[in-house]
Scaffold this active site. Structure first.
Site, mmCIF file in Angstrom:
data_model
loop_
_atom_site.group_PDB
_atom_site.id
_atom_site.type_symbol
_atom_site.label_atom_id
_atom_site.label_comp_id
_atom_site.label_asym_id
_atom_site.label_seq_id
_atom_site.Cartn_x
_atom_site.Cartn_y
_atom_site.Cartn_z
ATOM 1 N N ASP A 93 0.763 -1.222 -0.076
ATOM 2 C CA ASP A 93 -0.128 0.025 -0.043
ATOM 3 C C ASP A 93 0.854 1.209 0.030
ATOM 4 O OD1 ASP A 93 -2.305 1.690 0.436
ATOM 5 O OD2 ASP A 93 -1.910 1.803 2.653
ATOM 6 N N ASP A 131 -0.134 5.140 1.034
ATOM 7 C CA ASP A 131 -0.088 5.812 2.133
ATOM 8 C C ASP A 131 -0.081 5.143 3.369
ATOM 9 O OD1 ASP A 131 -0.428 8.521 0.532
ATOM 10 O OD2 ASP A 131 -2.102 7.533 -0.430
HETATM 11 MG MG LIG Z 1 -2.845 3.093 3.737
#
Ligand SMILES: [Mg+2]
Ligand SMILES: [Zn+2]
EC number: 3.1.3.-
Length: 187
Positions: A10, A12
């Site tokens: 992922d 962020d």
């Molecule tokens: Mg995230």
């Protein structure tokens, strides 16, 4: 025949601090341990792939061009650190998006596994030998839907009660993933 195993990351909250809709390099602050994590998995034979929901595009906060420019800048940092080029899959959509062209319920937005399945086909990834690291439970749901070997939930609180046994490991910080992955025999 898909033979490559992937480390799906992922963005962020895993690569950079999630300040909320990060659209430019000035707000892109790397998370402690992320370069070491990538390096360790690369050396263990994993193809690293970024899979990221970017509803900031559908919401009109930044454009796809802004996103690409930011990720090119990030790739320069990876390259400077001796890391390989990292493919990026992103979902620009949101069901309540402001921009009509991105306003939809798509198959790529996590918890849907669409981005992982695309990487499987386009990069020849063996999902059953692949691993994901995410800080939202929807990341983990995407990993479970794609039937990855294992996923790491970076969260300082607790695991949801419906977490399937043996498929997900919770860690407090990104920097803790490698030790756990080693214990599990993944690297
Ligand atoms: Mg995230
Ligand atoms: Zn999408």
């Amino acid at each position: 025949m898909a033979t490559r195993k992937a480390l799906f990351l992922d963005r962020d909250g895993i690569i950079n601090v999630n300040h909320g809709y990060v659209g430019d390099y000035e707000n892109f602050d790397y998370i402690d341990g992320i370069f070491a994590l990538i390096d360790t998995f690369v050396k263990a034979g994993y193809q690293v792939v970024i899979v990221t929901n970017q509803s900031g595009i559908a919401r009109g906060y930044y454009t796809q061009e802004n996103f690409h420019a930011l990720m090119e800048r990030v790739q320069r940092d990876f390259s400077a650190a001796g890391l390989p080029t990292i493919p990026v899959y992103y979902c620009p959509h949101h069901p309540q998006g402001k921009l009509v062209e991105y306003k939809k319920a798509c198959r790529c937005r996590k918890p849907q596994p669409g981005m992982l399945l695309r990487a499987q086909h386009e990069l020849g990834i063996d999902l059953s030998r692949s691993v994901l690291v995410g800080d939202s439970w929807s990341d983990i749901e995407a990993a479970l839907a794609a039937e990855l070997a294992h996923s790491f939930y970076v969260c300082e609180k607790y695991m949801p009660e419906n977490a399937p046994e043996g498929k997900v490991t919770r860690v407090n910080h990104v920097a803790d993933v490698c030790a756990q992955a080693q214990q599990l025999g993944l690297i």
